[in-house]
Design an enzyme around this catalytic site. Sequence first.
Site, PDB file in Angstrom:
ATOM      1  N   CYS A 113       0.822  -1.213   0.000  1.00  0.00           N
ATOM      2  CA  CYS A 113       0.000   0.000   0.000  1.00  0.00           C
ATOM      3  C   CYS A 113       0.861   1.270   0.000  1.00  0.00           C
ATOM      4  O   CYS A 113       1.435   1.600  -1.020  1.00  0.00           O
ATOM      5  CB  CYS A 113      -0.996  -0.021   1.157  1.00  0.00           C
ATOM      6  N   HIS A 221      -3.447  -4.922   0.565  1.00  0.00           N
ATOM      7  CA  HIS A 221      -2.944  -5.282   1.894  1.00  0.00           C
ATOM      8  C   HIS A 221      -2.920  -6.807   2.057  1.00  0.00           C
ATOM      9  O   HIS A 221      -3.824  -7.390   2.668  1.00  0.00           O
ATOM     10  CB  HIS A 221      -3.816  -4.659   2.989  1.00  0.00           C
ATOM     11  N   GLU A 223      -1.155  -8.533   4.001  1.00  0.00           N
ATOM     12  CA  GLU A 223      -0.896  -8.965   5.378  1.00  0.00           C
ATOM     13  C   GLU A 223      -2.170  -9.435   6.075  1.00  0.00           C
ATOM     14  O   GLU A 223      -2.106 -10.189   7.064  1.00  0.00           O
ATOM     15  CB  GLU A 223      -0.235  -7.838   6.178  1.00  0.00           C
TER      16      GLU A 223
END
Length: 260
Positions: A113, A221, A223
């Site tokens: 990001c 994202h 993660e």
Amino acid sequence: MARPVVGIIGNSYLLNDQYPVHAGGQMNTEAIAEVSGCLPLIVPSDPRFVSVEELLEVCDGFLLTGGRPNVHPEEYGEPETEAHGAFDRARDAVALALIRACVARGQPFLGLCRGFQEVNVAMGGSLYPEIRDLPGRMNHRMPPDGTIEEKFELRHDVRFTEGGVFHRVMGASKVLTNTLHGQGIKAPGPRVVVDGHADDGTPEAIYIKDAPGFTLAVQWHPEWNAANDPVSRPLFEHFGAAVRAWAADGSALPVMTAAQ
């Protein structure tokens, strides 16, 4: 045997609106520890406290995280406007120089990001202040309401170059991702290869041409739910392999090798 160290670029903010802290999201540390197999170390991204030279010696690789503040437009030669939002000049000072040093050395990094945007700016590219204001673009911002699961819900496709780096890493030419960003790439840096796009044309996946090491970055994202998501997991696994190679003997594991 000690795990290789991944420096997670932290963000500055006020805890309870008054106590200044440097912090990183728990989902970043989970992804690095549980999927990449590395030791997560949150970095205070402020040149008053750390230098790029020290970070390169202490850490084997770097995770360039997301963050609410944006890269200051002066970093890509444009004037500041209200549309550019909030900034973190201290993080700019650390992260942009760190990216350039890693590219030159072959030391691995993974950008997410804001980190994706930092990679482009560090390598001479520019950003749009607000993607949703562009003709034909969708709103890529995080939904303002709902649970965290709803905010990180998979919302649009990303298509990769057939046979390219991300296609090989993911094992697919099209994947479904979340989207929680306002800004995006305007002009790619001279060595920045845009290897994946959203259906509205927004760049979503990049790497650095002819870099000796691992330089992948994505606009979404990964993660979030990294251990279980079929898109996130291979990305963090390949990053972990590159970090271990560097930690073992300083070998730069090129992105094409990491994708094999």
